[in-house]
Design a protein around this motif. Sequence first.
Motif, mmCIF file in Angstrom:
data_model
loop_
_atom_site.group_PDB
_atom_site.id
_atom_site.type_symbol
_atom_site.label_atom_id
_atom_site.label_comp_id
_atom_site.label_asym_id
_atom_site.label_seq_id
_atom_site.Cartn_x
_atom_site.Cartn_y
_atom_site.Cartn_z
ATOM 1 N N GLU A 77 0.832 -1.206 0.000
ATOM 2 C CA GLU A 77 0.000 0.000 0.000
ATOM 3 C C GLU A 77 0.867 1.257 0.000
ATOM 4 O OE1 GLU A 77 -3.472 2.191 2.697
ATOM 5 O OE2 GLU A 77 -2.716 0.209 3.258
ATOM 6 N N LEU A 78 1.931 1.263 0.804
ATOM 7 C CA LEU A 78 2.827 2.412 0.845
ATOM 8 C C LEU A 78 3.506 2.626 -0.501
ATOM 9 C CD1 LEU A 78 4.556 1.958 4.323
ATOM 10 C CD2 LEU A 78 3.068 3.846 3.644
ATOM 11 N N ALA A 79 3.982 1.535 -1.099
ATOM 12 C CA ALA A 79 4.695 1.635 -2.373
ATOM 13 C C ALA A 79 3.774 2.114 -3.485
ATOM 14 C CB ALA A 79 5.310 0.284 -2.731
ATOM 15 N N LEU A 80 2.574 1.572 -3.537
ATOM 16 C CA LEU A 80 1.624 1.981 -4.573
ATOM 17 C C LEU A 80 1.178 3.424 -4.373
ATOM 18 C CD1 LEU A 80 -0.596 -1.220 -4.907
ATOM 19 C CD2 LEU A 80 1.179 -0.411 -6.481
ATOM 20 N N ARG A 81 1.026 3.817 -3.118
ATOM 21 C CA ARG A 81 0.644 5.209 -2.848
ATOM 22 C C ARG A 81 1.753 6.160 -3.287
ATOM 23 N NH1 ARG A 81 0.011 6.169 3.170
ATOM 24 N NH2 ARG A 81 -1.559 4.542 2.897
ATOM 25 N N GLY A 82 3.004 5.810 -2.966
ATOM 26 C CA GLY A 82 4.124 6.653 -3.359
ATOM 27 C C GLY A 82 4.236 6.779 -4.869
ATOM 28 N N GLY A 105 9.293 7.697 -6.146
ATOM 29 C CA GLY A 105 8.171 7.459 -5.248
ATOM 30 C C GLY A 105 8.112 6.029 -4.761
ATOM 31 N N TYR A 106 8.441 5.101 -5.642
ATOM 32 C CA TYR A 106 8.436 3.679 -5.278
ATOM 33 C C TYR A 106 9.614 3.330 -4.377
ATOM 34 C CZ TYR A 106 9.108 -1.358 -5.875
ATOM 35 O OH TYR A 106 9.315 -2.692 -5.651
ATOM 36 N N LEU A 107 10.824 3.680 -4.812
ATOM 37 C CA LEU A 107 12.016 3.271 -4.072
ATOM 38 C C LEU A 107 12.109 3.938 -2.707
ATOM 39 C CD1 LEU A 107 14.719 3.203 -6.895
ATOM 40 C CD2 LEU A 107 13.526 1.272 -5.850
ATOM 41 N N ARG A 108 11.605 5.154 -2.603
ATOM 42 C CA ARG A 108 11.687 5.856 -1.320
ATOM 43 C C ARG A 108 10.938 5.094 -0.239
ATOM 44 N NH1 ARG A 108 11.392 10.666 -3.341
ATOM 45 N NH2 ARG A 108 9.124 10.624 -3.481
ATOM 46 N N THR A 109 9.773 4.559 -0.567
ATOM 47 C CA THR A 109 8.992 3.840 0.447
ATOM 48 C C THR A 109 9.626 2.497 0.799
ATOM 49 O OG1 THR A 109 7.596 2.775 -1.223
ATOM 50 C CG2 THR A 109 6.847 4.870 -0.358
ATOM 51 N N ILE A 110 10.368 1.915 -0.126
ATOM 52 C CA ILE A 110 10.952 0.597 0.101
ATOM 53 C C ILE A 110 12.313 0.688 0.783
ATOM 54 C CG2 ILE A 110 11.840 -1.487 -1.039
ATOM 55 C CD1 ILE A 110 8.825 -1.297 -1.087
ATOM 56 N N MET A 111 13.143 1.619 0.330
ATOM 57 C CA MET A 111 14.545 1.617 0.745
ATOM 58 C C MET A 111 14.828 2.454 1.984
ATOM 59 S SD MET A 111 16.429 1.728 -2.996
ATOM 60 C CE MET A 111 18.072 1.502 -2.312
ATOM 61 N N THR A 112 13.914 3.321 2.385
ATOM 62 C CA THR A 112 14.173 4.135 3.567
ATOM 63 C C THR A 112 14.033 3.336 4.855
ATOM 64 O OG1 THR A 112 11.881 4.893 3.513
ATOM 65 C CG2 THR A 112 13.527 6.326 2.515
ATOM 66 N N ASP A 113 13.449 2.160 4.773
ATOM 67 C CA ASP A 113 13.298 1.292 5.941
ATOM 68 C C ASP A 113 13.763 -0.098 5.527
ATOM 69 O OD1 ASP A 113 12.416 -0.401 8.016
ATOM 70 O OD2 ASP A 113 10.720 0.908 8.466
ATOM 71 N N LEU A 114 14.917 -0.510 6.044
ATOM 72 C CA LEU A 114 15.482 -1.800 5.649
ATOM 73 C C LEU A 114 14.578 -2.967 6.002
ATOM 74 C CD1 LEU A 114 19.276 -1.416 6.498
ATOM 75 C CD2 LEU A 114 18.227 -1.576 4.239
ATOM 76 N N ARG A 115 13.739 -2.796 6.990
ATOM 77 C CA ARG A 115 12.813 -3.872 7.353
ATOM 78 C C ARG A 115 11.802 -4.085 6.242
ATOM 79 N NH1 ARG A 115 10.504 -1.465 12.773
ATOM 80 N NH2 ARG A 115 10.234 0.201 11.232
ATOM 81 N N VAL A 175 15.229 -4.197 -10.253
ATOM 82 C CA VAL A 175 15.052 -3.637 -8.904
ATOM 83 C C VAL A 175 15.177 -4.738 -7.858
ATOM 84 C CG1 VAL A 175 13.388 -2.579 -7.322
ATOM 85 C CG2 VAL A 175 13.660 -1.671 -9.630
ATOM 86 N N ASN A 176 14.520 -5.858 -8.081
ATOM 87 C CA ASN A 176 14.585 -6.965 -7.118
ATOM 88 C C ASN A 176 16.017 -7.401 -6.868
ATOM 89 O OD1 ASN A 176 11.807 -6.988 -6.904
ATOM 90 N ND2 ASN A 176 11.516 -8.694 -8.320
ATOM 91 N N THR A 177 16.789 -7.557 -7.942
ATOM 92 C CA THR A 177 18.167 -8.029 -7.816
ATOM 93 C C THR A 177 19.065 -6.978 -7.187
ATOM 94 O OG1 THR A 177 17.898 -9.430 -9.763
ATOM 95 C CG2 THR A 177 20.149 -8.932 -9.094
ATOM 96 N N VAL A 178 18.945 -5.743 -7.656
ATOM 97 C CA VAL A 178 19.826 -4.676 -7.177
ATOM 98 C C VAL A 178 19.572 -4.353 -5.705
ATOM 99 C CG1 VAL A 178 20.342 -2.207 -7.408
ATOM 100 C CG2 VAL A 178 20.221 -3.661 -9.438
ATOM 101 N N VAL A 179 18.301 -4.226 -5.316
ATOM 102 C CA VAL A 179 18.001 -3.883 -3.928
ATOM 103 C C VAL A 179 18.376 -5.032 -2.998
ATOM 104 C CG1 VAL A 179 16.192 -3.239 -2.293
ATOM 105 C CG2 VAL A 179 16.214 -2.239 -4.576
ATOM 106 N N TYR A 180 18.145 -6.265 -3.424
ATOM 107 C CA TYR A 180 18.553 -7.423 -2.623
ATOM 108 C C TYR A 180 20.061 -7.392 -2.387
ATOM 109 C CZ TYR A 180 19.316 -12.312 -1.300
ATOM 110 O OH TYR A 180 19.697 -13.449 -0.649
ATOM 111 N N ASP A 181 20.832 -7.162 -3.450
ATOM 112 C CA ASP A 181 22.295 -7.117 -3.320
ATOM 113 C C ASP A 181 22.722 -5.938 -2.451
ATOM 114 O OD1 ASP A 181 24.953 -8.191 -4.415
ATOM 115 O OD2 ASP A 181 25.103 -6.054 -4.893
ATOM 116 N N TRP A 182 22.059 -4.798 -2.618
ATOM 117 C CA TRP A 182 22.372 -3.614 -1.816
ATOM 118 C C TRP A 182 22.187 -3.898 -0.329
ATOM 119 C CZ3 TRP A 182 18.483 -0.687 0.834
ATOM 120 C CH2 TRP A 182 18.940 0.502 1.414
#
Length: 208
Positions: A77-82, A105-115, A175-182
Amino acid sequence: MSEPSVRRYSGRSVEEWKAARRERLLEAALELFGTDGYPATSVERLCALAKVSTRHFYHEFQNKEAVLLAVHAQVIELALRGTGEALAATAEAPVQERIVAAVDGYLRTIMTDLRRARISFVEVVGASPAVEEQRIAFRELLISSVVGVGEAAVERGELARKDFRFVGLCFIGAVNTVVYDWMLTEPRPPEQQVQSALRDLAVSLMLK
């Protein structure tokens, strides 16, 4: 006739207590699934962190899988809203600007919280058929956003028509691969560096 009275405990109705209990369990799930991982987290640990009895846990959720589905749904919901807000704000802008805004908008909601990142890119993958179905449905929503941006740009004469679904699949896969590796890299590169690289990739895939 007057409305029936609502029984209250310490100033809260039963429904308010239930909502607060559920929210504490979801907060505990975000913390534990997002740090120790879904397989390593038991119902008992969730309850201990949320300060909820196991009896009350099963009033709210059928099992641990149901909690993962619920907390992942919150991240979705956060990602879609962003993403949606970014696209709405740039509705009349050139396509490149819209792409950059949507990716941010998408990455900000995902990457700002590692959890949230761990739950989205690690813990839900293959967790169960139901969780996998939810993950794929989310991916399809993101791809539909890519297709929508592409088709709108075609209508405005900004882009030649192409297989925008393929573009979306390529980008989401990256995105899946890069963020996972990050997430697993130590020391972790700056978040802004990864976001900038993914923005450039999105623009390149869409415009070339």
